[in-house]
Design an enzyme around this catalytic site. Sequence first.
Site, PDB file in Angstrom:
ATOM      1  N   PRO A  25      -1.751 -14.079   3.561  1.00  0.00           N
ATOM      2  CA  PRO A  25      -1.295 -14.158   2.046  1.00  0.00           C
ATOM      3  C   PRO A  25      -1.744 -15.210   1.304  1.00  0.00           C
ATOM      4  O   PRO A  25      -1.742 -15.286  -0.001  1.00  0.00           O
ATOM      5  CB  PRO A  25       0.215 -13.668   2.012  1.00  0.00           C
ATOM      6  CG  PRO A  25       0.521 -14.112   3.164  1.00  0.00           C
ATOM      7  CD  PRO A  25      -0.244 -14.035   4.344  1.00  0.00           C
ATOM      8  N   ASP A  48     -13.846 -13.480   0.657  1.00  0.00           N
ATOM      9  CA  ASP A  48     -13.625 -12.740  -0.562  1.00  0.00           C
ATOM     10  C   ASP A  48     -13.045 -13.515  -1.384  1.00  0.00           C
ATOM     11  O   ASP A  48     -12.588 -14.646  -1.170  1.00  0.00           O
ATOM     12  CB  ASP A  48     -13.182 -11.462  -0.370  1.00  0.00           C
ATOM     13  CG  ASP A  48     -11.923 -11.297   0.446  1.00  0.00           C
ATOM     14  OD1 ASP A  48     -10.996 -12.279   0.239  1.00  0.00           O
ATOM     15  OD2 ASP A  48     -11.598 -10.188   1.053  1.00  0.00           O
ATOM     16  N   LYS A  70     -14.411  -9.869  -4.851  1.00  0.00           N
ATOM     17  CA  LYS A  70     -14.340  -8.621  -5.682  1.00  0.00           C
ATOM     18  C   LYS A  70     -13.139  -9.011  -6.561  1.00  0.00           C
ATOM     19  O   LYS A  70     -12.188  -9.252  -6.145  1.00  0.00           O
ATOM     20  CB  LYS A  70     -14.042  -7.442  -5.041  1.00  0.00           C
ATOM     21  CG  LYS A  70     -15.214  -7.009  -3.846  1.00  0.00           C
ATOM     22  CD  LYS A  70     -14.946  -5.658  -3.367  1.00  0.00           C
ATOM     23  CE  LYS A  70     -15.732  -5.270  -2.172  1.00  0.00           C
ATOM     24  NZ  LYS A  70     -15.625  -6.085  -0.898  1.00  0.00           N
ATOM     25  N   GLY A 101      -8.599 -11.642   2.774  1.00  0.00           N
ATOM     26  CA  GLY A 101      -6.999 -12.205   2.663  1.00  0.00           C
ATOM     27  C   GLY A 101      -6.071 -10.876   3.132  1.00  0.00           C
ATOM     28  O   GLY A 101      -6.536  -9.798   3.238  1.00  0.00           O
ATOM     29  N   GLY A 102      -4.794 -11.358   3.547  1.00  0.00           N
ATOM     30  CA  GLY A 102      -4.036 -10.450   4.086  1.00  0.00           C
ATOM     31  C   GLY A 102      -4.384  -9.913   5.579  1.00  0.00           C
ATOM     32  O   GLY A 102      -5.010 -10.867   6.394  1.00  0.00           O
ATOM     33  N   ASP A 103      -4.490  -8.721   5.788  1.00  0.00           N
ATOM     34  CA  ASP A 103      -4.873  -7.979   7.276  1.00  0.00           C
ATOM     35  C   ASP A 103      -6.222  -7.046   6.631  1.00  0.00           C
ATOM     36  O   ASP A 103      -6.246  -6.408   5.585  1.00  0.00           O
ATOM     37  CB  ASP A 103      -3.913  -7.171   7.451  1.00  0.00           C
ATOM     38  CG  ASP A 103      -4.210  -6.507   8.725  1.00  0.00           C
ATOM     39  OD1 ASP A 103      -3.870  -7.132   9.911  1.00  0.00           O
ATOM     40  OD2 ASP A 103      -4.814  -5.206   8.682  1.00  0.00           O
ATOM     41  N   THR A 131      -0.215  -9.351   6.356  1.00  0.00           N
ATOM     42  CA  THR A 131      -0.309  -8.430   5.269  1.00  0.00           C
ATOM     43  C   THR A 131       0.289  -8.965   3.975  1.00  0.00           C
ATOM     44  O   THR A 131       1.317  -9.511   4.154  1.00  0.00           O
ATOM     45  CB  THR A 131      -0.439  -6.881   5.232  1.00  0.00           C
ATOM     46  OG1 THR A 131      -0.932  -6.255   4.121  1.00  0.00           O
ATOM     47  CG2 THR A 131       1.278  -6.718   5.548  1.00  0.00           C
ATOM     48  N   ALA A 132      -0.170  -8.834   2.992  1.00  0.00           N
ATOM     49  CA  ALA A 132       0.346  -9.291   1.653  1.00  0.00           C
ATOM     50  C   ALA A 132       1.980  -9.006   1.596  1.00  0.00           C
ATOM     51  O   ALA A 132       2.666  -9.787   1.008  1.00  0.00           O
ATOM     52  CB  ALA A 132      -0.485  -9.182   0.379  1.00  0.00           C
ATOM     53  N   MET A 183      -2.910  -4.277  -5.767  1.00  0.00           N
ATOM     54  CA  MET A 183      -3.939  -4.105  -6.712  1.00  0.00           C
ATOM     55  C   MET A 183      -3.405  -3.163  -7.886  1.00  0.00           C
ATOM     56  O   MET A 183      -4.290  -2.391  -8.490  1.00  0.00           O
ATOM     57  CB  MET A 183      -5.025  -3.560  -6.049  1.00  0.00           C
ATOM     58  CG  MET A 183      -5.669  -4.307  -5.006  1.00  0.00           C
ATOM     59  SD  MET A 183      -6.971  -3.449  -3.925  1.00  0.00           S
ATOM     60  CE  MET A 183      -5.907  -2.416  -3.023  1.00  0.00           C
ATOM     61  N   GLY A 212       1.443 -15.149  -4.079  1.00  0.00           N
ATOM     62  CA  GLY A 212       2.564 -15.279  -3.086  1.00  0.00           C
ATOM     63  C   GLY A 212       2.196 -16.229  -2.007  1.00  0.00           C
ATOM     64  O   GLY A 212       1.220 -16.074  -1.537  1.00  0.00           O
TER      65      GLY A 212
END
Length: 263
Positions: A25, A48, A70, A101-103, A131-132, A183, A212
């Site tokens: 994250p 990204d 994106k 980012g994240g997973d 993951t976030a 999102m 975060g």
Amino acid sequence: MSESAFPRTHAPARPGWVYLVGAGPGDPELLTLRAARLLLEADVVVYDNLVGQDVMACVPAGVERIYVGKKASNHALPQAGINALLVEQARLGKRVVRLKGGDPFIFGRGGEEVEELVQAGVSFEVIPGITAAAGIGAYAGIPLTHRDFAQACIFVTGHLKDGSVDLDWAMLARRKQTVVFYMGITQLPTICAELVAHGLPASTPAAVVRRGTTRAQRVVTADLATLPEAVKAAGITPPALIIVGDVVGLQPRLAWFHPEDAA
């Protein structure tokens, strides 16, 4: 403790392979050991918008970097172009790290990219990341499950492929669960209104967390009735995560990460 103290259970990065790597994250210390090693071994890193500068600082200076980020309605490269780029770079014999980012497989479009690699006959490996929802919930002081408040946790996108937010609101508005929207910040008023319309009390605790786990982390807590206005007043913009449920009420007592104190 040196890196050599940790066992290696996978082969080093191989030429002609694509590695879909979850960067976590934001805090670079939340990278997995496998992810950190692959960044050191890569020939090219395709990354990204959600991969922060602190994580990119872990990439050696001589490694090629290709940005394909994106943002809403602003894609540096369309998804089909990213898929083709990964295939192209692998066929050039490079060790390709696709850094996300994240997973990669949780709202990261990793499944779409893997489908393309399979179709093209390109070898790949998927390296999961924190993951976030898990990382940001922990750093914000919001446990996603709790025996007294939430026996389930749901991850949902707040922005569908067609740009709408047409979700199963009746399912999302059940009590005794935590709902995490990825999102969804631009749709926050709609999300809050729909949850209330489908049965959640307007007093249900809710939070928005921006950036975060990083030194730029900001947390706004309120309830479903007042969260959109509180977020607007705080000037919160994407990327941010929305967390809805009674567990958010624990945040003032459980918050432990204070960005202003971070090194």
